[in-house]
Design a protein around this motif. Sequence first.
Motif, PDB file in Angstrom:
ATOM      1  N   THR A   1      -3.241   0.578   8.823  1.00  0.00           N
ATOM      2  CA  THR A   1      -3.467   0.501   7.378  1.00  0.00           C
ATOM      3  C   THR A   1      -3.753  -0.935   6.968  1.00  0.00           C
ATOM      4  OG1 THR A   1      -1.897   2.298   7.143  1.00  0.00           O
ATOM      5  CG2 THR A   1      -2.475   1.109   5.136  1.00  0.00           C
TER       6      THR A   1
ATOM      7  N   ARG B   1       0.849  -1.192   0.000  1.00  0.00           N
ATOM      8  CA  ARG B   1       0.000   0.000   0.000  1.00  0.00           C
ATOM      9  C   ARG B   1       0.886   1.244   0.000  1.00  0.00           C
ATOM     10  NH1 ARG B   1      -5.162   2.359  -0.884  1.00  0.00           N
ATOM     11  NH2 ARG B   1      -4.647   4.493  -0.371  1.00  0.00           N
TER      12      ARG B   1
ATOM     13  N   PHE C   1       0.807   5.617  -0.448  1.00  0.00           N
ATOM     14  CA  PHE C   1      -0.010   6.821  -0.443  1.00  0.00           C
ATOM     15  C   PHE C   1       0.703   7.905  -1.231  1.00  0.00           C
ATOM     16  CE2 PHE C   1      -1.382   4.729   3.477  1.00  0.00           C
ATOM     17  CZ  PHE C   1      -2.756   4.866   3.385  1.00  0.00           C
TER      18      PHE C   1
ATOM     19  N   LEU D   1      -9.880   0.226   2.884  1.00  0.00           N
ATOM     20  CA  LEU D   1      -8.823   0.725   2.006  1.00  0.00           C
ATOM     21  C   LEU D   1      -8.526  -0.358   0.999  1.00  0.00           C
ATOM     22  CD1 LEU D   1      -5.869   2.233   4.102  1.00  0.00           C
ATOM     23  CD2 LEU D   1      -7.200   3.366   2.323  1.00  0.00           C
TER      24      LEU D   1
ATOM     25  N   THR E   1       3.610   2.486   2.767  1.00  0.00           N
ATOM     26  CA  THR E   1       3.496   2.105   4.176  1.00  0.00           C
ATOM     27  C   THR E   1       3.709   0.613   4.361  1.00  0.00           C
ATOM     28  OG1 THR E   1       1.132   2.105   3.798  1.00  0.00           O
ATOM     29  CG2 THR E   1       2.013   3.927   5.070  1.00  0.00           C
TER      30      THR E   1
ATOM     31  N   ASN F   1      -7.195  -1.848   7.995  1.00  0.00           N
ATOM     32  CA  ASN F   1      -8.176  -1.202   7.107  1.00  0.00           C
ATOM     33  C   ASN F   1      -8.277  -1.912   5.766  1.00  0.00           C
ATOM     34  OD1 ASN F   1      -9.061   0.798   8.847  1.00  0.00           O
ATOM     35  ND2 ASN F   1      -7.460   2.226   8.255  1.00  0.00           N
TER      36      ASN F   1
ATOM     37  N   GLY G   1       2.224   1.180  10.038  1.00  0.00           N
ATOM     38  CA  GLY G   1       1.193   0.801   9.082  1.00  0.00           C
ATOM     39  C   GLY G   1       0.299  -0.337   9.547  1.00  0.00           C
TER      40      GLY G   1
END
Lengths: 244, 278
Positions: free
Chosen positions: B47, B9, B11, B56, B21, B50, B44
Amino acid sequence: MFWQFLVAVIVVASWQSLVAMKLLDPFFVSRPSAIAARIATWTIDGTLWRHLIVTIEESLLGLIVGAALGISLGFGFARAPAVARVFDPYIKMLNAVPRVVLAPLFLLWFGLGIWSKVALAVTLVFFVMFFNTYQGVRDADRVLIDNVRMLGASERQLVRHVLIPSALTWIFSSLQTSLGFAMVGAVVGEYLGATRGLGYVISQAEGTFDTTGVFAGMTVLAVVVVIVSVGVSRLERWLLRWKS
Amino acid sequence: MLELDRVTRAFATPDGGTYCTLRDISLKVGSGAFVALVGPSGCGKSTLLNIVAGLLRPTSGRVRVGDEELAGLNRRATYMFQQDALLPWKDVRDNVALGLVLAGRTRADANRSADEWLARVGLTAFASHYPSQLSGGMRKRVAMAQNWIIDRDILLMDEPFSALDVHTRQRMETELLALWEAPRSAESFMVGRAFQAIRKTILFVTHDLEEAIALADDVVVLSAGPASHIVARHPVALERPRDLLELRTSAAFIDLYRTLWAVLREEVIKSQRERSRA
């Protein structure tokens, strides 16, 4: 409470005595006893109720229509950011227009009756409601939204259980302001052209240099606003009771 | 039950670059397992949770839930957040009943189940209170009941107890294990799924290694960010049911703690160095 009353008593007493001692001219500032007498006369002969009812009716209609438009548009814009971006400068422009200049236009469009006043109140209430709803929906807590979605909420349920309540907290807390604005709209509208209402009474009194009438009208208006705002804050406390 | 296949992942950063991350996270979590993810702050972990929740989307890589690849929200999981996620304008009972109401159960039916759950977490007397009137520990109990009442197979937990004081926290951990170890409601069998694990599968994120060992079957250590990856996975061979009050001083626990801390320590130091540079 005691101190609040004390302030009123001191102001009224010194007003009355300054006039009695001829330090103030009653032609310009009238005197409390005369104002009280005038209000009493109005109450007894029915003048007060006839005009007050009209003003309240206009304010309430302005509040309801303004809130309905402001809330639905605010909600729509918050849910469609692309549309909101396009209309953003126009909303700001419209909000910047001084409402007083609109009054003659509304008189022309909607006539001397209540609707031109309602329209003026609407232009004031609308923006308060619009901005608060928009902010309330946009500010809805991300975690609450995620949680409710994880618990199985559909898009419609998300709106019902999170977005609307979140916006309502903002809307309720602006109710006080909105109501004040609605009354301002109604009274200013009456003042500039009407056949009934408190604003009309005040403007008639001004036309004949009747300061007692002006102050009496202002006093009635002030008392009504205080009573209404006490009611509204009670309502607000009850509606937002979950915020301890 | 859960399988992550080279999940990455990234960003976009404000200056136009990308910030990675998670990199190449592959992880298998068996049905009914309790897996704890530990790592230094900012690595993370949330993250990752999620992504498993479907909130996400991974930049690359895949997530499988059961036999299906995850697309959209993970409908087999509930999520207990680090922050308070109870609806402040609903009272305790309505908050607990929420998941059932959303699923279209009648109000009376949902309330009956909610009351049973409130009894289970010891909050019957607070059914008509609002979240703002409860202590932090009570709010967590409400959140547990809210998550448990709809009885999904997977429970994702993101540092759920980190805001609590030590003693409340330990009590909540005990209650969590008790709920998890107890047989699941008969209701879940009536839904008619072919196979129903006895226990929920739990993915538990924490930065507290002690908590991870005390609760989990498996501890997974993530490296310091950016581009976090899995550096170790260690089974926790401690008997269940566990007595959390005694466990932390037992020799087996301390051994495990030493082994895992040796790994985690490096990452914590790295992450601190990274942060002081930033």
